[in-house]
Design a protein around this motif. Structure first.
Motif, PDB file in Angstrom:
ATOM      1  N   LEU B   9       9.621  -7.213  -0.282  1.00 11.45           N
ATOM      2  CA  LEU B   9       9.213  -6.009   0.412  1.00 11.45           C
ATOM      3  C   LEU B   9      10.047  -5.100   0.774  1.00 11.45           C
ATOM      4  O   LEU B   9      10.164  -4.050   1.691  1.00 11.45           O
ATOM      5  CB  LEU B   9       8.498  -6.700   1.753  1.00 11.45           C
ATOM      6  N   PRO B  12      11.020   0.477  -0.553  1.00  7.64           N
ATOM      7  CA  PRO B  12       9.620   1.397  -0.422  1.00  7.64           C
ATOM      8  C   PRO B  12       8.592   1.446  -1.538  1.00  7.64           C
ATOM      9  O   PRO B  12       7.345   1.404  -1.294  1.00  7.64           O
ATOM     10  CB  PRO B  12      10.192   2.734   0.012  1.00  7.64           C
ATOM     11  N   ARG B  15       6.668  -1.755  -1.245  1.00  7.90           N
ATOM     12  CA  ARG B  15       5.667  -1.744  -0.349  1.00  7.90           C
ATOM     13  C   ARG B  15       4.736  -0.960  -0.695  1.00  7.90           C
ATOM     14  O   ARG B  15       3.471  -0.877  -0.192  1.00  7.90           O
ATOM     15  CB  ARG B  15       6.475  -1.325   1.087  1.00  7.90           C
ATOM     16  N   VAL B  18       2.143  -2.771  -2.659  1.00  8.82           N
ATOM     17  CA  VAL B  18       1.598  -3.545  -1.897  1.00  8.82           C
ATOM     18  C   VAL B  18       0.339  -2.747  -1.028  1.00  8.82           C
ATOM     19  O   VAL B  18      -0.761  -3.263  -0.964  1.00  8.82           O
ATOM     20  CB  VAL B  18       2.474  -4.411  -0.981  1.00  8.82           C
ATOM     21  N   GLU B  19       0.579  -1.667  -0.491  1.00  6.33           N
ATOM     22  CA  GLU B  19      -0.151  -0.912   0.268  1.00  6.33           C
ATOM     23  C   GLU B  19      -1.518  -0.396  -0.350  1.00  6.33           C
ATOM     24  O   GLU B  19      -2.812  -0.788  -0.195  1.00  6.33           O
ATOM     25  CB  GLU B  19       0.308   0.205   0.814  1.00  6.33           C
ATOM     26  N   LEU B  21      -2.613  -2.241  -3.193  1.00 12.17           N
ATOM     27  CA  LEU B  21      -3.357  -3.369  -3.579  1.00 12.17           C
ATOM     28  C   LEU B  21      -3.986  -4.158  -2.801  1.00 12.17           C
ATOM     29  O   LEU B  21      -5.020  -4.864  -2.803  1.00 12.17           O
ATOM     30  CB  LEU B  21      -2.421  -4.296  -4.289  1.00 12.17           C
ATOM     31  N   ALA B  22      -3.769  -3.729  -1.297  1.00 11.00           N
ATOM     32  CA  ALA B  22      -4.343  -4.193  -0.073  1.00 11.00           C
ATOM     33  C   ALA B  22      -5.893  -3.774  -0.182  1.00 11.00           C
ATOM     34  O   ALA B  22      -6.682  -4.091   0.363  1.00 11.00           O
ATOM     35  CB  ALA B  22      -3.959  -3.827   0.978  1.00 11.00           C
ATOM     36  N   HIS B  23      -5.728  -2.493  -0.680  1.00  2.66           N
ATOM     37  CA  HIS B  23      -7.120  -1.788  -1.010  1.00  2.66           C
ATOM     38  C   HIS B  23      -8.109  -2.496  -2.277  1.00  2.66           C
ATOM     39  O   HIS B  23      -9.219  -1.903  -2.436  1.00  2.66           O
ATOM     40  CB  HIS B  23      -7.211  -0.189  -1.227  1.00  2.66           C
ATOM     41  N   GLY B  24      -7.350  -3.277  -2.812  1.00  2.00           N
ATOM     42  CA  GLY B  24      -8.080  -3.836  -3.975  1.00  2.00           C
ATOM     43  C   GLY B  24      -7.489  -3.896  -5.204  1.00  2.00           C
ATOM     44  O   GLY B  24      -6.469  -3.203  -5.369  1.00  2.00           O
ATOM     45  N   VAL B  70      -2.560 -11.921  -0.607  1.00  2.00           N
ATOM     46  CA  VAL B  70      -2.453 -11.597   0.869  1.00  2.00           C
ATOM     47  C   VAL B  70      -1.833 -12.911   1.560  1.00  2.00           C
ATOM     48  O   VAL B  70      -1.121 -12.808   2.405  1.00  2.00           O
ATOM     49  CB  VAL B  70      -3.730 -11.229   1.502  1.00  2.00           C
TER      50      VAL B  70
END
Lengths: 106, 106
Positions: B9, B12, B15, B18-19, B21-24, B70
């Motif tokens: 992490l 940038p 990160r 990751v931001e 893929l947090a949405h799918g 996650v």
């Protein structure tokens, strides 16, 4: 944003220093004595922590006193928490969608 | 312990991946399209994320599909939370000590 904090914490020696300072202020010697590392190596790790604002150094007489700035940990902590929240909401939305289509009952 | 996750992490671009893929789940192309980065650069960042277990890759036909794991974020999140807890307890203990000595009332 949290680049520097994550970078600062991306080494086990630097995390070990943070773990000690979480218990309170310490001299450079006390905070790093039993790592068995050469002074230039210690200095390099401390510089990374100081540049990221995770650790502050005060010169008290002939001692260099180190303090954790716990606020600096809030940035990566908050970022990680937000990714988890986004993921949880996405997961719930997918589940709701499947339930609405009756997929769960098939 | 969390070395790999913090290292993963500590950039940038990683990160930002990751931001997203947090949405799918997303294909490599969709997850990284508008960074304007060369493919080898993207591949290198994805490799760091995969080696840390933060991102998983599935090959679906001709597409490479990326998923956030996650759970891998729980390790650095938990470590940061523990440092904060230790610091809070230390701070409370110092305050109690000062109050007991009547310093606060001086």
């Amino acid at each position: 944003m949290a680049n520097d904090s994550f970078t600062a914490l991306a080494h086990p020696v630097r995390r070990a220093i943070v773990e000690r300072l979480a218990h309170g202020s310490a001299t450079v010697g006390a905070a790093t004595a039993d790592f068995g590392l050469a002074k230039p190596t210690i200095s390099r790790h401390l510089r990374v922590l100081e540049e990221a604002g995770v650790v502050r150094r005060r010169v008290v007489g002939r001692q260099h006193q180190l303090d954790l700035d716990v606020e600096a940990l809030e940035v990566p902590y908050g970022w990680l928490g937000r990714q988890r929240d986004v993921w949880d909401r996405m997961f719930d939305a997918v589940e709701d969608h499947l339930n609405a289509r009756g997929v769960a009952g098939d």
